[in-house]
Design an enzyme around this catalytic site. Structure first.
Site, PDB file in Angstrom:
ATOM      1  N   LYS A  66       0.814  -1.213   0.000  1.00  0.00           N
ATOM      2  CA  LYS A  66       0.000   0.000   0.000  1.00  0.00           C
ATOM      3  C   LYS A  66       0.853   1.271   0.000  1.00  0.00           C
ATOM      4  O   LYS A  66       0.355   2.348  -0.302  1.00  0.00           O
ATOM      5  CB  LYS A  66      -0.952   0.006   1.198  1.00  0.00           C
ATOM      6  CG  LYS A  66      -2.069  -1.018   1.061  1.00  0.00           C
ATOM      7  CD  LYS A  66      -3.173  -0.788   2.080  1.00  0.00           C
ATOM      8  CE  LYS A  66      -4.346  -1.717   1.853  1.00  0.00           C
ATOM      9  NZ  LYS A  66      -4.062  -3.089   2.335  1.00  0.00           N
TER      10      LYS A  66
HETATM   11  C1  LIG Z   1      -4.788  -4.202   1.697  1.00  0.00           C
HETATM   12  C2  LIG Z   1      -4.067  -5.484   1.646  1.00  0.00           C
HETATM   13  C3  LIG Z   1      -4.472  -6.529   0.794  1.00  0.00           C
HETATM   14  C4  LIG Z   1      -5.730  -6.457  -0.043  1.00  0.00           C
HETATM   15  O1  LIG Z   1      -5.621  -5.568  -1.118  1.00  0.00           O
HETATM   16  P1  LIG Z   1      -6.929  -5.074  -1.897  1.00  0.00           P
HETATM   17  O2  LIG Z   1      -6.460  -4.114  -2.911  1.00  0.00           O
HETATM   18  O3  LIG Z   1      -7.800  -4.444  -0.847  1.00  0.00           O
HETATM   19  O4  LIG Z   1      -7.586  -6.288  -2.478  1.00  0.00           O
HETATM   20  C5  LIG Z   1      -3.694  -7.684   0.763  1.00  0.00           C
HETATM   21  N1  LIG Z   1      -2.593  -7.820   1.536  1.00  0.00           N
HETATM   22  C6  LIG Z   1      -2.180  -6.843   2.378  1.00  0.00           C
HETATM   23  C7  LIG Z   1      -0.975  -7.062   3.210  1.00  0.00           C
HETATM   24  C8  LIG Z   1      -2.898  -5.644   2.457  1.00  0.00           C
HETATM   25  O5  LIG Z   1      -2.486  -4.675   3.298  1.00  0.00           O
END
Ligand SMILES: *Cc1c(COP(=O)(O)O)cnc(C)c1O
Length: 434
Positions: A107
């Site tokens: 993210k």
């Molecule tokens: C947010 C997150 C996800 C999921 O991603 P999306 O785009 O919401 O499907 C998967 N793994 C981790 C570690 C995350 O922080």
């Protein structure tokens, strides 16, 4: 590039407005009005380009008109300022390690890009924007670091007291400056409810300009296409076949960005949506019905989503044709027991530590490959195992090493404001913070 509201196609805005507003009327998501093709030569020649050149080609059409090229290049170089290696595990499976950024999760990329865009849009304005987010752990840290010291932007993060990991809490609470961490006596759902109430509160909205920083926002969603191209650049060095791409999915922003890149011309054999016990999407692929499910808490808690917001974007990409979705995407649901077993087995066999989210994807890809044994692919490694040490150490019976980049962080002092799960307390905080 223009963007239309999926709930009201009459509402058409440019990239700047879509970024500042986050969502459209009736809480509709914005969607690009054209899907710009990636040039075939560009795809073929990825290995001759720098990561920054690839990212720029990927993003320029989406941003064009709202941010000049040289500014966009600056935002990009601040966004992908760390390695994104494709790490081969065995003959058929590699992991794209997206967790070498400042908060050790994928993210970081979307959050930093969005922060760069929003800062650019606000730099000559007198108004201040408050980014308000609820986090179960991962989003908060990425947003805090992405927006740290951004001009004209305050960030308020709500997190459930005692329910995020030690490292996650440090990432959220030790920055200070324009980052405010609220420690809520309650659950993640309570945090999310408080945030929703704030977004619909007239008095707050009259005084503050609130926006969110989740994958609903196009400036956080779209840059995720970049790392699929960076993966392909590395993949093409040794492989001739197209990859199967497996994505640990919660809100489905990440996989939706990969699918968008694919629609633009990025080669991919197949996509896999890897889910934990929150299995709305795998069920949809079986029944053709997407239903809102009650969220089940799991080890991969950033994927504990009962109603994935980007589902509508995926459907739109495929022209709302169920058959086309089913043809391109498979879905698997992996429970906690299988997640733990996968972390253990991969560690014992390959001496490689998976975090629980990446493990869900690893198990899903393994399952797919038993059905299609002549294929190969990669999973998106979305978090570093050190963010989830308890399950990882339990499964592997080994200590998770703390990366150097964290040594300084964990010594820093936590600064939070504690509130109850009571909207009045949040309202008072927001109205008085400055
Ligand atoms: C947010 C997150 C996800 C999921 O991603 P999306 O785009 O919401 O499907 C998967 N793994 C981790 C570690 C995350 O922080």
């Amino acid at each position: 590039m223009n963007y239309y509201n999926l709930k009201d196609k009459e509402e058409v805005v440019d990239f700047k407005t879509a970024t500042i507003k986050g969502q459209g009327r009736e809480k509709g998501l914005f969607f690009p009005s054209t899907i710009p093709r990636l040039d075939e030569d560009f795809i073929r020649n990825l290995s001759y380009l720098t990561d920054e050149e690839i990212a720029f080609q990927c993003m320029k059409d989406f941003v064009g008109g709202s941010i000049p090229a040289d500014e966009l290049k600056k935002i990009i170089s601040e966004t992908i300022s760390f390695d994104i290696p494709l790490h081969q595990i065995n003959a058929q499976i590699s992991v794209l390690e997206l967790f070498h950024g400042p908060t050790l999760a994928f993210k970081d990329i979307g959050a930093k890009f969005m922060s760069g865009c929003l800062s650019y849009f606000l730099k000559d304005e007198n108004r201040k924007v408050t980014v308000l987010v609820a986090t179960s752990g991962d989003t908060g840290g990425a947003v805090a670091h992405g927006f740290y010291k951004a001009k004209n932007i305050d960030v308020v993060i709500l997190y459930p007291k005692n329910r995020v990991s030690f490292v996650q809490e440090k990432q959220l609470t030790t920055l200070g400056e324009n980052i405010y961490a609220l420690e809520v006596n309650g659950s993640f759902d309570n945090c999310q409810d408080l945030v929703k109430q704030a977004f619909s509160d007239e008095e707050i909205n009259a005084q503050l300009f609130l926006t969110s920083a989740n994958s609903i926002n196009v400036a956080r969603w779209l840059p995720q296409q970049i790392y699929y191209l960076l993966a392909l650049k590395q993949w093409q060095k040794t492989e001739n076949e197209k990859p199967v791409i497996c994505v640990p999915s919660g809100n489905f922003g990440n996989i939706c960005a990969g699918l968008l890149a694919h629609f633009r011309g990025m080669p991919a054999e197949h996509f896999i949506a890897a889910c934990n016990e929150n299995d709305g999407f795998p069920k949809y692929l079986k029944t053709q019905k997407m239903t809102v499910q009650k969220t089940v808490p799991t080890l991969s808690n950033a994927m504990d989503v009962g109603n994935p917001s980007n589902f509508v974007r995926i459907s739109e990409l495929f022209g709302n044709q169920f058959g086309a979705v089913k043809h391109k995407i498979s879905g698997y649901s992996v429970d906690d027991e299988k997640t733990m077993e996968t972390i253990k087995n991969v560690y014992l066999k390959y001496n490689y530590m998976l975090d629980p989210h990446t493990a869900v994807a690893f198990a899903s890809l393994e399952q797919y490959l038993t059905e299609y044994p002549d294929k190969k692919g990669f999973v998106l490694g979305t978090a570093h195992p050190v963010k989830f040490p308890d399950p990882v150490e339990k499964a592997t019976k080994a200590k998770v090493e703390i990366p150097d980049s964290l040594q300084d962080l964990i010594k820093r002092e936590k600064k939070t404001v504690e509130i109850n799960s009571d909207f009045e307390e949040l309202r008072r905080f927001l109205l008085n913070k400055n």
